[in-house]
Design a protein around this motif. Structure first.
Motif, mmCIF file in Angstrom:
data_model
loop_
_atom_site.group_PDB
_atom_site.id
_atom_site.type_symbol
_atom_site.label_atom_id
_atom_site.label_comp_id
_atom_site.label_asym_id
_atom_site.label_seq_id
_atom_site.Cartn_x
_atom_site.Cartn_y
_atom_site.Cartn_z
ATOM 1 N N ALA A 628 0.833 -1.209 0.000
ATOM 2 C CA ALA A 628 0.000 0.000 0.000
ATOM 3 C C ALA A 628 0.866 1.257 0.000
ATOM 4 O O ALA A 628 0.564 2.238 -0.695
ATOM 5 N N GLN A 629 1.951 1.244 0.786
ATOM 6 C CA GLN A 629 2.830 2.417 0.789
ATOM 7 C C GLN A 629 3.542 2.571 -0.549
ATOM 8 O O GLN A 629 3.778 3.688 -1.016
ATOM 9 N N GLY A 630 3.870 1.459 -1.200
ATOM 10 C CA GLY A 630 4.442 1.533 -2.538
ATOM 11 C C GLY A 630 3.450 2.064 -3.550
ATOM 12 O O GLY A 630 3.810 2.831 -4.458
ATOM 13 N N LEU A 631 2.182 1.685 -3.395
ATOM 14 C CA LEU A 631 1.128 2.221 -4.261
ATOM 15 C C LEU A 631 1.005 3.729 -4.067
ATOM 16 O O LEU A 631 0.862 4.493 -5.025
ATOM 17 N N GLY A 632 1.081 4.155 -2.819
ATOM 18 C CA GLY A 632 0.992 5.583 -2.542
ATOM 19 C C GLY A 632 2.098 6.364 -3.226
ATOM 20 O O GLY A 632 1.858 7.421 -3.821
ATOM 21 N N LEU A 633 3.331 5.848 -3.151
ATOM 22 C CA LEU A 633 4.446 6.523 -3.800
ATOM 23 C C LEU A 633 4.290 6.512 -5.310
ATOM 24 O O LEU A 633 4.671 7.470 -5.990
ATOM 25 N N ALA A 634 3.716 5.458 -5.861
ATOM 26 C CA ALA A 634 3.568 5.355 -7.311
ATOM 27 C C ALA A 634 2.557 6.342 -7.863
ATOM 28 O O ALA A 634 2.756 6.895 -8.958
ATOM 29 N N LEU A 635 1.479 6.611 -7.120
ATOM 30 C CA LEU A 635 0.344 7.310 -7.726
ATOM 31 C C LEU A 635 -0.152 8.554 -7.000
ATOM 32 O O LEU A 635 -0.874 9.356 -7.605
ATOM 33 N N MET A 636 0.159 8.749 -5.736
ATOM 34 C CA MET A 636 -0.515 9.857 -5.056
ATOM 35 C C MET A 636 0.294 10.585 -4.006
ATOM 36 O O MET A 636 0.095 11.780 -3.784
ATOM 37 N N GLU A 637 1.222 9.957 -3.321
ATOM 38 C CA GLU A 637 1.848 10.584 -2.155
ATOM 39 C C GLU A 637 3.049 11.440 -2.530
ATOM 40 O O GLU A 637 4.029 10.931 -3.072
ATOM 41 N N GLU A 638 2.971 12.720 -2.230
ATOM 42 C CA GLU A 638 4.143 13.586 -2.378
ATOM 43 C C GLU A 638 3.963 14.853 -1.564
ATOM 44 O O GLU A 638 2.945 15.537 -1.667
ATOM 45 N N ILE A 639 4.966 15.165 -0.740
ATOM 46 C CA ILE A 639 5.022 16.472 -0.093
ATOM 47 C C ILE A 639 5.463 17.479 -1.150
ATOM 48 O O ILE A 639 6.555 17.370 -1.715
ATOM 49 N N GLN A 640 4.595 18.426 -1.416
ATOM 50 C CA GLN A 640 4.887 19.441 -2.423
ATOM 51 C C GLN A 640 5.703 20.555 -1.764
ATOM 52 O O GLN A 640 5.219 21.235 -0.848
ATOM 53 N N VAL A 641 6.931 20.718 -2.225
ATOM 54 C CA VAL A 641 7.823 21.735 -1.678
ATOM 55 C C VAL A 641 8.189 22.705 -2.797
ATOM 56 O O VAL A 641 8.672 22.285 -3.851
ATOM 57 N N ARG A 642 7.925 23.986 -2.562
ATOM 58 C CA ARG A 642 8.265 25.009 -3.546
ATOM 59 C C ARG A 642 9.078 26.095 -2.852
ATOM 60 O O ARG A 642 8.630 26.686 -1.876
ATOM 61 N N ASP A 643 10.296 26.297 -3.349
ATOM 62 C CA ASP A 643 11.203 27.293 -2.753
ATOM 63 C C ASP A 643 11.389 27.032 -1.262
ATOM 64 O O ASP A 643 11.472 27.970 -0.454
ATOM 65 N N GLY A 644 11.414 25.759 -0.882
ATOM 66 C CA GLY A 644 11.633 25.395 0.506
ATOM 67 C C GLY A 644 10.398 25.407 1.366
ATOM 68 O O GLY A 644 10.469 25.075 2.562
ATOM 69 N N LEU A 645 9.250 25.761 0.814
ATOM 70 C CA LEU A 645 8.009 25.853 1.579
ATOM 71 C C LEU A 645 7.119 24.652 1.287
ATOM 72 O O LEU A 645 6.909 24.290 0.114
ATOM 73 N N VAL A 646 6.592 24.036 2.327
ATOM 74 C CA VAL A 646 5.687 22.896 2.183
ATOM 75 C C VAL A 646 4.287 23.419 1.872
ATOM 76 O O VAL A 646 3.720 24.218 2.638
ATOM 77 N N LEU A 647 3.717 22.948 0.786
ATOM 78 C CA LEU A 647 2.432 23.477 0.319
ATOM 79 C C LEU A 647 1.241 22.639 0.767
ATOM 80 O O LEU A 647 0.103 23.109 0.685
ATOM 81 N N ASN A 648 1.470 21.401 1.206
ATOM 82 C CA ASN A 648 0.322 20.523 1.487
ATOM 83 C C ASN A 648 0.478 19.743 2.794
ATOM 84 O O ASN A 648 0.403 18.517 2.804
ATOM 85 N N PRO A 649 0.646 20.433 3.926
ATOM 86 C CA PRO A 649 0.828 19.715 5.200
ATOM 87 C C PRO A 649 -0.487 19.303 5.855
ATOM 88 O O PRO A 649 -0.792 19.665 6.994
ATOM 89 N N SER A 650 -1.281 18.509 5.143
ATOM 90 C CA SER A 650 -2.528 18.006 5.723
ATOM 91 C C SER A 650 -2.967 16.791 4.931
ATOM 92 O O SER A 650 -2.560 16.595 3.777
ATOM 93 N N PHE A 651 -3.802 15.973 5.544
ATOM 94 C CA PHE A 651 -4.323 14.798 4.840
ATOM 95 C C PHE A 651 -5.429 15.185 3.855
ATOM 96 O O PHE A 651 -5.944 14.327 3.147
#
Length: 732
Positions: A628-651
């Motif tokens: 399941a964690q491999g599926l997440g990495l393949a298709l949906m899970e990513e911390i979006q970081v732009r210029d060092g700022l985290v854009l999506n710190p929530s579920f």
């Protein structure tokens, strides 16, 4: 204040699906997690964090916070009673920022108040004068290297068939459900008791004590209920902050992170940029592999050196390759710190080398399975580091077993639940195409490169109410993987006593190391087995009850160490760096709406060699969870970081697979015992995470005809068709 000791009376031993003692409590919501801790008179701690990824600190004014009713104290780096830095591998991380901040979310100050909302308001009232500076956020531009590890083997780098590729893995979060939390209680001897959700009690203590200015014996840690870990709890989070506040106030202090703060309060999976070149004969036999692997370690070291070592030593996968030139490098940036996550280092490399094997198969006119079978390692093969694979490694047979598993029926035409997009009715099957893909992974088990990896167990047998009873005491962290259950199974098997209590883990017994690297069944299982055998010897061949009636209580403590490992040579990368190796292979079947970019994983099939099954149901759960964690990495899970700022710190914005995303699984478990391991077992928790990601990515490529060189694959990466055509630069 803490999880109660777990008493198990089912009488089930090694090899059976013994019932978990925490199962009912967790299902009913009655299980006590660290966030549920409570003590009369306790107060609440909150951390002020930097909003900038890189800045000088010119001043900190805590006055406005101290004026708020209910605020008891505010602490900055000037209040750290001992050493001001900590860290897993290098002591490079400040307890509280001193003169600068190096990532968004770095702790700057602490507040304690009589209510958590008051503490949060007070933290927001602290005035920090920052001088913002340019952040280094592109690892390719980083100048500070954590570790560079080359691997050199052979001298032939020409071949009849050559394929190259550049690949990228995004930053993945462990996304455990129980946020960082704990309760620090000052003690009469001037020390502190910390009740904490962690993966590594003794190393937490070893980092805490110098920072608190206390001897180790005055810092006592007890494991509280852990709501998942996956590597993120190896590093300190709120431990030292809670203890500082408790010692300053001489009152119990509780800290619980919210979900957003949790994203800033722990390390993540290293994002990676990788360039590979594979050369082979026309019939698909590997001649050479070149690889450059760049890992973004973020602001602090954490476990980056070990991650780099894994990526280098396992960087071409479980394949026979006579000529290798691998360079793995970890660098510092002003992005969030990265460290341990399930399969660390090996996961990133696996995605790249498996993508390359598919490209090589196509170039040689072979099937994805055949190209892998022709190059598969076996017992007697050597890794690219020169290390001999001296235990069973039946990879070719595992691939054939996987290939022979029946495929699911064709794409359904009417059931919306089974289509990409599900019941939202975004897809009606007109543009849905099916793809099948394969993935292979190899993962080291236990710690590597000369780390003194061991565990300690204390076992006590006595009569309770006239019946034999056994207590097992270790410092091994139960983080949801079923370790408490397994320790009891081993005790029952070795001592023939059904009534076994597994005591709460704490630092009152010798270290058990970290609950990571799929190592606890191996080392703590080995330690419990050795201690039980020592107790059994003192039974002198008598049944337990009779022996204990004669002798009274019997207690034995044993350490268990696996065979030694050695550091990789810093120039050639050669050396016996690993204890044990584990293999898993996956096949993925996906349906893709090629117009909308939506993906439905229809089925995952896996074959894994585990050496010896100790608990069939728990093992199945580990394979499903890792997949399941491999599926997440393949298709949906990513911390979006732009210029060092985290854009999506929530579920809400950081997406993780749910039961609706996880498909049915076919599994085949092989038992080829490792003669060097207790019971012949092979650590099983991490390998499924490796191979599931490239298998799913390969299946999406097969369905779309796109190269798709980055995970997670996003809808916009797929929906590039215009009138049924694919742009040339995206075509496989």
């Amino acid at each position: 204040m803490t999880e109660t000791a777990s008493t198990i009376t089912a009488g089930q031993g090694v090899g059976e699906s013994a019932r978990r003692p925490d199962a009912v409590l967790k299902v009913t919501g009655e299980f006590a997690y660290a966030s549920d801790l409570w003590l009369d008179g306790m107060v609440w701690g909150v951390t002020l964090r930097s909003p900038h990824p890189s800045a000088w600190i010119r001043s900190i004014d805590v006055g406005p916070a101290l004026k708020i009713d209910g605020v008891l104290t505010v602490l900055t780096h000037e209040d750290v009673p001992g050493v001001k830095f900590f860290g897993l591998d290098r002591r490079d991380q400040p307890v509280l920022a001193i003169d600068q901040v190096r990532y968004q979310g770095e702790p700057v100050a602490l507040v304690a108040a009589d209510h958590p909302e008051t503490a949060r308001r007070a933290a927001a009232a602290i005035v920090v004068d920052y001088e913002v500076r340019e952040a280094v956020t592109d690892p390719r531009e980083a100048r500070d290297v954590v570790r560079h590890q080359p691997v050199r083997r052979g001298e032939t780098f020409e071949a009849e068939v050559v394929v190259t590729g550049e690949y990228e893995v995004g930053m993945q979060d462990q996304a455990f459900l129980g946020p960082e939390s704990g309760l620090a209680v000052p003690t009469e001897d001037g020390g502190v008791d910390l009740y904490i959700a962690t993966q590594w009690l003794h190393v937490d203590r070893d980092q805490l004590a110098p920072c608190l200015g206390l001897p180790h014996d005055k810092v006592r840690l007890t494991l509280s209920g852990v709501g998942g870990a996956f590597g993120a709890r190896e590093d300190l989070s709120m431990q030292v902050h809670a203890c500082m506040l408790a010692l300053r106030l001489n009152r119990p202090v509780k800290i619980v992170y919210g979900r957003e703060e949790s994203f800033f309060g722990h390390v993540h999976r290293h994002p990676a940029l990788m360039r590979y070149e594979h050369g082979a004969t026309r019939d698909g036999r590997l001649v050479y592999v070149k690889a450059d692997i760049l890992l973004d370690g973020g602001a602090y070291c954490s476990s980056s050196p070990a991650v780099v070592g894994n990526a280098a030593s396992l960087g071409v996968g479980p394949y026979e390759v006579p000529n290798v030139r691998v360079d793995a490098t970890g660098v510092y940036t002003n992005n969030p710190p990265c460290g341990a996550m399930r399969g660390f280092g090996a996961v990133q490399a696996c995605y790249a080398y498996e993508s390359q094997m598919d490209r090589l198969a196509e170039a040689c006119g072979l099937s994805p399975v055949e190209i892998r079978v022709r190059n598969a390692v076996a017992q007697g093969s050597r890794l690219i580091t020169g290390q001999l694979i001296d235990a069973p490694a039946p990879l070719a047979g595992m691939l054939r077993d996987l290939e022979s598993m029946p495929l699911p029926e064709g794409p359904p035409a009417t059931d919306l639940r089974a289509l990409p997009g599900g019941v939202s009715q975004t897809t009606h099957s007109e543009a849905v195409r099916r793809g099948v893909g394969y993935g292979v992974g190899i993962k080291n088990i236990c710690f590597s490169e000369g780390f003194d990896d061991y565990s300690t167990a204390r076992v006590r047998a006595e009569l309770v109410g006239g019946e034999p009873h056994v207590t097992v005491h270790t410092a091994a962290a139960e983080v949801g993987q079923g370790l408490v259950t397994l320790q009891a199974q081993i005790a029952r098997t070795e001592l023939g006593v059904a009534d076994v209590t597994v005591a709460t883990a704490d630092t009152a017994v010798g270290s058990a190391g970290s609950s990571s690297a799929s190592r606890q069944s191996y080392v703590t299982g080995g330690a419990v087995r050795a201690a039980c055998q020592a107790v059994r010897e003192r039974f002198e061949g008598l049944p337990a009850r009779e022996a204990l009636e004669r002798s009274g209580p019997i207690e034995e403590t044993r350490e268990y160490r696996h065979r030694p490992t050695y550091p990789m040579d810093p120039v050639t990368g050669q050396g016996d760096s690993h204890t044990q190796l584990a293999l898993c292979v996956h096949r993925a079947v996906v349906d893709v709406d090629v117009e909308l970019g939506l993906v439905k994983v229809v089925e995952l099939a896996a074959v894994q060699d585990v050496g010896r099954v100790l608990n069939p149901q728990a093992l199945e759960g580990q394979i499903h969870g890792g997949s399941a964690q491999g599926l997440g990495l393949a298709l949906m899970e990513e911390i979006q970081v732009r210029d060092g700022l985290v854009l999506n710190p929530s579920f809400t914005d950081y997406l993780i697979p749910t039961i609706l995303d996880m498909p049915p699984m076919q599994t085949k478990i092989l038992e080829n015992p490792d003669p060097a391991a207790p019971y012949g077992l092979r650590g099983a928790g991490e390998p499924p995470t490796l191979s599931s990601t490239p298998a799913i990515a390969a299946a999406v490529r097969a369905a779309t005809g796109l190269r798709l060189t980055r995970v997670p694959i996003r809808p916009e990466d797929i929906a590039l068709f215009t009138n049924g055509e694919v742009s040339d630069d995206k075509r496989t």
